[in-house]
Design a protein around this motif. Structure first.
Motif, PDB file in Angstrom:
ATOM      1  N   MET A   1      -3.693  -4.361   6.503  1.00 17.05           N
ATOM      2  CA  MET A   1      -4.362  -5.557   6.990  1.00 17.05           C
ATOM      3  C   MET A   1      -3.925  -6.753   6.159  1.00 17.05           C
ATOM      4  SD  MET A   1      -5.985  -5.006   9.680  1.00 17.05           S
ATOM      5  CE  MET A   1      -6.785  -6.592   9.758  1.00 17.05           C
ATOM      6  N   GLY A   2      -4.660  -7.884   6.323  1.00 16.23           N
ATOM      7  CA  GLY A   2      -4.320  -9.066   5.565  1.00 16.23           C
ATOM      8  C   GLY A   2      -3.007  -9.682   6.000  1.00 16.23           C
ATOM      9  N   SER A   3      -2.408 -10.414   5.099  1.00 17.50           N
ATOM     10  CA  SER A   3      -1.203 -11.185   5.422  1.00 17.50           C
ATOM     11  C   SER A   3      -0.053 -10.318   5.920  1.00 17.50           C
ATOM     12  CB  SER A   3      -0.759 -11.986   4.195  1.00 17.50           C
ATOM     13  OG  SER A   3      -1.723 -12.958   3.849  1.00 17.50           O
ATOM     14  N   ARG A   4       0.039  -9.095   5.441  1.00 18.32           N
ATOM     15  CA  ARG A   4       1.153  -8.236   5.861  1.00 18.32           C
ATOM     16  C   ARG A   4       1.006  -7.808   7.318  1.00 18.32           C
ATOM     17  NH1 ARG A   4       4.273  -7.611   1.655  1.00 18.32           N
ATOM     18  NH2 ARG A   4       3.383  -7.738  -0.444  1.00 18.32           N
ATOM     19  N   ALA A   5      -0.202  -7.634   7.783  1.00 19.36           N
ATOM     20  CA  ALA A   5      -0.424  -7.307   9.193  1.00 19.36           C
ATOM     21  C   ALA A   5      -0.325  -8.553  10.071  1.00 19.36           C
ATOM     22  CB  ALA A   5      -1.779  -6.651   9.377  1.00 19.36           C
ATOM     23  N   PHE A   6      -0.709  -9.703   9.516  1.00 16.05           N
ATOM     24  CA  PHE A   6      -0.728 -10.937  10.298  1.00 16.05           C
ATOM     25  C   PHE A   6       0.632 -11.600  10.415  1.00 16.05           C
ATOM     26  CE2 PHE A   6      -5.183 -11.313   8.347  1.00 16.05           C
ATOM     27  CZ  PHE A   6      -5.736 -10.529   9.348  1.00 16.05           C
ATOM     28  N   GLY A   7       1.628 -11.094   9.668  1.00 13.85           N
ATOM     29  CA  GLY A   7       2.937 -11.733   9.670  1.00 13.85           C
ATOM     30  C   GLY A   7       2.971 -12.969   8.795  1.00 13.85           C
ATOM     31  N   LEU A   8       2.083 -13.029   7.805  1.00 15.50           N
ATOM     32  CA  LEU A   8       1.987 -14.197   6.930  1.00 15.50           C
ATOM     33  C   LEU A   8       2.282 -13.858   5.471  1.00 15.50           C
ATOM     34  CD1 LEU A   8      -1.256 -15.757   8.454  1.00 15.50           C
ATOM     35  CD2 LEU A   8       1.040 -16.745   8.564  1.00 15.50           C
ATOM     36  N   ALA A   9       2.828 -12.681   5.227  1.00 19.93           N
ATOM     37  CA  ALA A   9       3.067 -12.251   3.853  1.00 19.93           C
ATOM     38  C   ALA A   9       4.172 -13.077   3.201  1.00 19.93           C
ATOM     39  CB  ALA A   9       3.431 -10.774   3.818  1.00 19.93           C
ATOM     40  N   THR A  10       3.988 -13.337   1.926  1.00 19.64           N
ATOM     41  CA  THR A  10       5.014 -13.970   1.095  1.00 19.64           C
ATOM     42  C   THR A  10       5.258 -13.047  -0.098  1.00 19.64           C
ATOM     43  OG1 THR A  10       3.317 -15.222  -0.119  1.00 19.64           O
ATOM     44  CG2 THR A  10       4.324 -16.294   1.805  1.00 19.64           C
ATOM     45  N   ASP A  11       6.141 -13.448  -0.998  1.00 22.09           N
ATOM     46  CA  ASP A  11       6.499 -12.579  -2.124  1.00 22.09           C
ATOM     47  C   ASP A  11       5.290 -12.173  -2.960  1.00 22.09           C
ATOM     48  OD1 ASP A  11       9.113 -12.678  -1.339  1.00 22.09           O
ATOM     49  OD2 ASP A  11       9.692 -14.242  -2.757  1.00 22.09           O
ATOM     50  N   GLY A  12       4.301 -13.040  -3.054  1.00 19.49           N
ATOM     51  CA  GLY A  12       3.148 -12.750  -3.907  1.00 19.49           C
ATOM     52  C   GLY A  12       1.964 -12.134  -3.187  1.00 19.49           C
ATOM     53  N   SER A  13       2.114 -11.757  -1.944  1.00 20.00           N
ATOM     54  CA  SER A  13       0.987 -11.239  -1.159  1.00 20.00           C
ATOM     55  C   SER A  13       0.575  -9.839  -1.606  1.00 20.00           C
ATOM     56  CB  SER A  13       1.341 -11.206   0.331  1.00 20.00           C
ATOM     57  OG  SER A  13       1.529 -12.505   0.837  1.00 20.00           O
ATOM     58  N   ASP A  14      -0.742  -9.614  -1.616  1.00 20.88           N
ATOM     59  CA  ASP A  14      -1.271  -8.284  -1.897  1.00 20.88           C
ATOM     60  C   ASP A  14      -1.047  -7.393  -0.680  1.00 20.88           C
ATOM     61  OD1 ASP A  14      -2.240  -9.034  -4.404  1.00 20.88           O
ATOM     62  OD2 ASP A  14      -4.156  -9.714  -3.571  1.00 20.88           O
ATOM     63  N   THR A  15      -1.257  -6.091  -0.881  1.00 19.89           N
ATOM     64  CA  THR A  15      -1.214  -5.143   0.224  1.00 19.89           C
ATOM     65  C   THR A  15      -2.635  -4.627   0.444  1.00 19.89           C
ATOM     66  OG1 THR A  15       1.068  -4.483  -0.255  1.00 19.89           O
ATOM     67  CG2 THR A  15      -0.259  -2.981   1.092  1.00 19.89           C
ATOM     68  N   ASP A  16      -3.276  -5.100   1.493  1.00 18.14           N
ATOM     69  CA  ASP A  16      -4.637  -4.701   1.824  1.00 18.14           C
ATOM     70  C   ASP A  16      -4.594  -3.535   2.807  1.00 18.14           C
ATOM     71  OD1 ASP A  16      -5.800  -6.881   0.358  1.00 18.14           O
ATOM     72  OD2 ASP A  16      -5.218  -8.193   1.999  1.00 18.14           O
ATOM     73  N   ARG A  17      -5.254  -2.452   2.445  1.00 17.31           N
ATOM     74  CA  ARG A  17      -5.282  -1.275   3.313  1.00 17.31           C
ATOM     75  C   ARG A  17      -6.704  -1.002   3.790  1.00 17.31           C
ATOM     76  NH1 ARG A  17      -1.200   0.039  -0.454  1.00 17.31           N
ATOM     77  NH2 ARG A  17       0.760   0.668   0.543  1.00 17.31           N
ATOM     78  N   ARG A  18      -6.846  -0.751   5.074  1.00 22.07           N
ATOM     79  CA  ARG A  18      -8.133  -0.395   5.666  1.00 22.07           C
ATOM     80  C   ARG A  18      -7.943   0.892   6.457  1.00 22.07           C
ATOM     81  NH1 ARG A  18      -8.843  -3.467   2.387  1.00 22.07           N
ATOM     82  NH2 ARG A  18      -9.846  -5.517   2.433  1.00 22.07           N
TER      83      ARG A  18
END
Length: 217
Positions: free
Chosen positions: A1-18
Motif C-alpha cells: 500500500m502507500g506510495s508504492r501502490a499508488f504509483g507515487l513512490a520516490t527513492d525515500g518512500s517507505d514500503t507499507d504492507r497490509r
C-alpha cells in the motif's frame, strides 16, 4: 500500500504492507477470541482478520477498499484469490459518503496547519488530492483504480511544495464537486452485496472448522 501502490513512490518512500489473515474457526469457540488485527512482524506492516476486513469493506472504508484493490500483491493463497474475486461485491454508492467524509476531515487538518504554521503538510495534501481523484473516478466508472497514472508528476509537484496552497484548495474543491456530480449518476449499486460476502465468509469458516476441528497447529 502507500506510495508504492499508488504509483507515487520516490527513492525515500517507505514500503507499507497490509494483509488479511484467517483465524482458525475453532479459536472462535473459546472465551478468548482471536485478534481482529495484528501489527508486524515487519515494520510498516498491519493485517486484519478476514471477518473484520470484510465488515470494514462492506462499510466502504476507504483504506480497506484501497487495500483490496492494490495492484501490488506480494502473496495470495486460495482464500485470498476468492476474496480478490469478490472485490466488486464491496463497492457501492456508499463510497461517496465515506470517501468524502474522510477527505473533509483531512482537509480540515490541512487548513489547521496553514493557520498554525503558514503551510500544510504537503505530502498529506498530495495524498488527499489522490484520494479525491480515486473517489471521483470510482463513482464515475464503477471501478476503483489505485495507481495515479499520468497524475503522478502533478501530484509529486504538490508534495514538493511547488504548487500554492490556494491552487491546491481549488483543485480539491473541483474534485469534490466532480465526485458529487458523479455520485448522482453512478453505475454503482446503492449498497454492497452483503449476502454474497457473507456466504463467502461462512464457507471459509466451515472449511477451516472441518480442516482443524480442535484448533490445534
Amino acid at each position: 500500500m502507500g506510495s508504492r501502490a499508488f504509483g507515487l513512490a520516490t527513492d525515500g518512500s517507505d514500503t507499507d504492507r497490509r494483509g488479511v489473515f484467517l483465524a482458525p474457526t475453532a479459536l472462535f469457540w473459546r472465551f478468548e477470541k482471536p485478534p481482529t488485527h495484528v501489527e508486524g512482524p515487519a515494520e510498516e506492516q498491519f493485517s486484519w482478520e478476514l471477518e473484520r476486513f470484510c465488515a470494514l469493506a462492506l462499510r466502504a472504508n476507504p483504506n480497506i477498499l484501497e487495500c483490496l484493490h492494490s495492484p501490488v500483491v506480494e502473496y495470495v493463497d486460495d482464500t485470498g484469490r476468492e476474496l480478490l474475486a469478490l472485490r466488486q461485491a464491496f463497492l457501492s454508492r456508499r463510497a461517496h459518503e465515506t470517501f468524502s467524509g474522510y477527505a473533509l476531515g483531512q482537509r480540515k487538518k490541512l487548513e489547521a496547519d496553514v493557520r498554525t504554521h503558514g503551510a500544510p503538510r504537503w505530502k498529506h495534501a498530495m495524498h488527499l488530492l489522490r484520494l479525491l481523484m480515486s473517489s471521483r473516478d470510482l463513482l464515475h466508472s464503477g471501478s476503483l483504480t489505485i495507481d495515479v497514472g499520468e497524475q503522478r508528476e502533478p501530484l509529486l509537484a504538490v508534495k514538493r511544495g511547488e504548487v500554492s496552497w490556494g491552487e491546491v484548495e481549488r483543485w480539491m474543491s473541483r474534485l469534490a464537486t466532480e465526485a458529487d456530480e458523479a455520485a448522482a449518476r453512478s453505475p454503482l449499486p446503492s449498497g454492497p452485496d452483503h449476502a454474497r460476502v457473507e456466504d463467502f465468509l461462512v464457507r471459509v469458516r466451515r472449511a477451516s472448522a472441518l480442516q482443524d476441528p480442535d484448533g490445534g497447529p
